[in-house]
Design a protein around this motif. Structure first.
Motif, PDB file in Angstrom:
ATOM      1  N   HIS A 184      33.732  33.487  43.322  1.00 50.35           N
ATOM      2  CA  HIS A 184      35.092  34.028  43.414  1.00 50.35           C
ATOM      3  C   HIS A 184      35.875  33.378  44.559  1.00 50.35           C
ATOM      4  O   HIS A 184      37.097  33.225  44.465  1.00 50.35           O
ATOM      5  N   LEU A 218      42.136  36.193  41.625  1.00 46.95           N
ATOM      6  CA  LEU A 218      41.511  37.516  41.641  1.00 46.95           C
ATOM      7  C   LEU A 218      42.547  38.629  41.458  1.00 46.95           C
ATOM      8  O   LEU A 218      43.654  38.561  41.999  1.00 46.95           O
ATOM      9  N   ALA A 229      36.126  40.607  43.129  1.00 46.73           N
ATOM     10  CA  ALA A 229      34.934  40.071  43.795  1.00 46.73           C
ATOM     11  C   ALA A 229      34.103  41.193  44.398  1.00 46.73           C
ATOM     12  O   ALA A 229      32.876  41.226  44.246  1.00 46.73           O
TER      13      ALA A 229
END
Length: 267
Positions: A23, A30, A44
């Motif tokens: 991530h 994200l 994450a």
């Protein structure tokens, strides 16, 4: 504690770290939500915590759980206390100071702590009565004795936290007497830095159990002195940590405690 609890914690922390690294390289994509001002959670965090919970439940199905993102479940007198990503804001901003934190509590006492920093390839680990290690090599607190040579860490309150003024006053009292204060943004990893002698001490008010549980085991096994805001309090009970190498603790804590104000437990 079973004999391989520590190796289990190290393994699953490193697995979660690998998830976070994936991530990290794509963090701009994200999905992020705000829990409160300045306090974020991302996909994450959630994915790493799901992995940690599933892996520990598979290996220790009767144990309890306390995770930052998924709350608490009861167990058999043992409980894993987990922060899948301590330093989320750093992570999201591309600042390389964040970690996975795992602790084990048995019959109300912290017995094991693991902090894994995937970016630096560093794994701090400790088990009650067996010392503390960094990448399997023994570590201990610094030998600094003079406040004028000492480097301390802290966490500065943000947003609408009620104790911002108190903390600003702490810094104003401390700064004239030391070599510096660092605010790096990941309390769990900062505690590990005290255990490894990189910082000479640390303090912060009103932290949550997952912020400090693993670090407290590391500190105690590395030889640090650890108290709450007063000498009769513990961080486990109040959420407030005051810790330093033994040669500095009295001067350090005395400077911080000069006001006599005791912070309340976090809500």
């Amino acid at each position: 504690m079973t004999g391989d609890d520590l190796s289990l914690a190290v393994r699953v922390a490193e697995e979660a770290g690998a998830i976070l690294l994936e991530h990290w390289s794509a963090r701009a994509r994200l999905a992020v939500t705000r829990k409160r001002s300045g306090d974020f959670v991302s996909d994450a965090d959630r994915e790493a915590e799901r992995h940690l919970r599933a892996a520990l439940a598979a290996a220790r199905p009767e144990d309890g759980w306390l995770g930052e993102e998924t709350g608490a479940t009861e167990g058999n007198g043992r409980r894993w206390i987990v922060d899948p990503l301590d330093g989320t804001t750093n992570f999201l901003r591309g600042i390389g100071h964040w970690c996975v934190s795992i602790a084990l509590e048995e019959a109300g006492a912290l017995t094991l702590g693991v902090l894994h920093d995937p970016l630096k390839g560093e794994t701090f680990a400790a088990r009650h009565g067996h010392g503390a290690t960094l990448n399997a090599r023994s570590i201990g607190v610094s030998t600094t004795h003079a406040m004028s040579d000492a480097l301390f860490g802290t966490g500065i309150p943000f947003g609408g936290m009620a104790h911002i003024d108190d903390h600003a006053a702490d810094i104003a009292r401390l700064m004239p007497h030391c070599a510096g204060v660092r605010r790096m943004g990941a309390a769990a990893l900062d505690l590990a830095y005290v255990a490894a002698g990189r910082l000479d001490g640390f303090w912060e008010r009103r932290l949550q159990p997952w912020d400090i549980a693993a670090g407290l085991v590391l500190l105690r096994e590395a030889g640090a002195r650890v108290e709450g805001w007063t000498s009769v309090e513990t961080p486990e009970r109040t959420g407030t940590v005051v810790t330093a190498t033994p040669g500095l603790f009295e001067a350090f804590a005395g400077t911080l405690r000069a006001t006599g104000d005791a912070p309340a437990r976090p809500g």
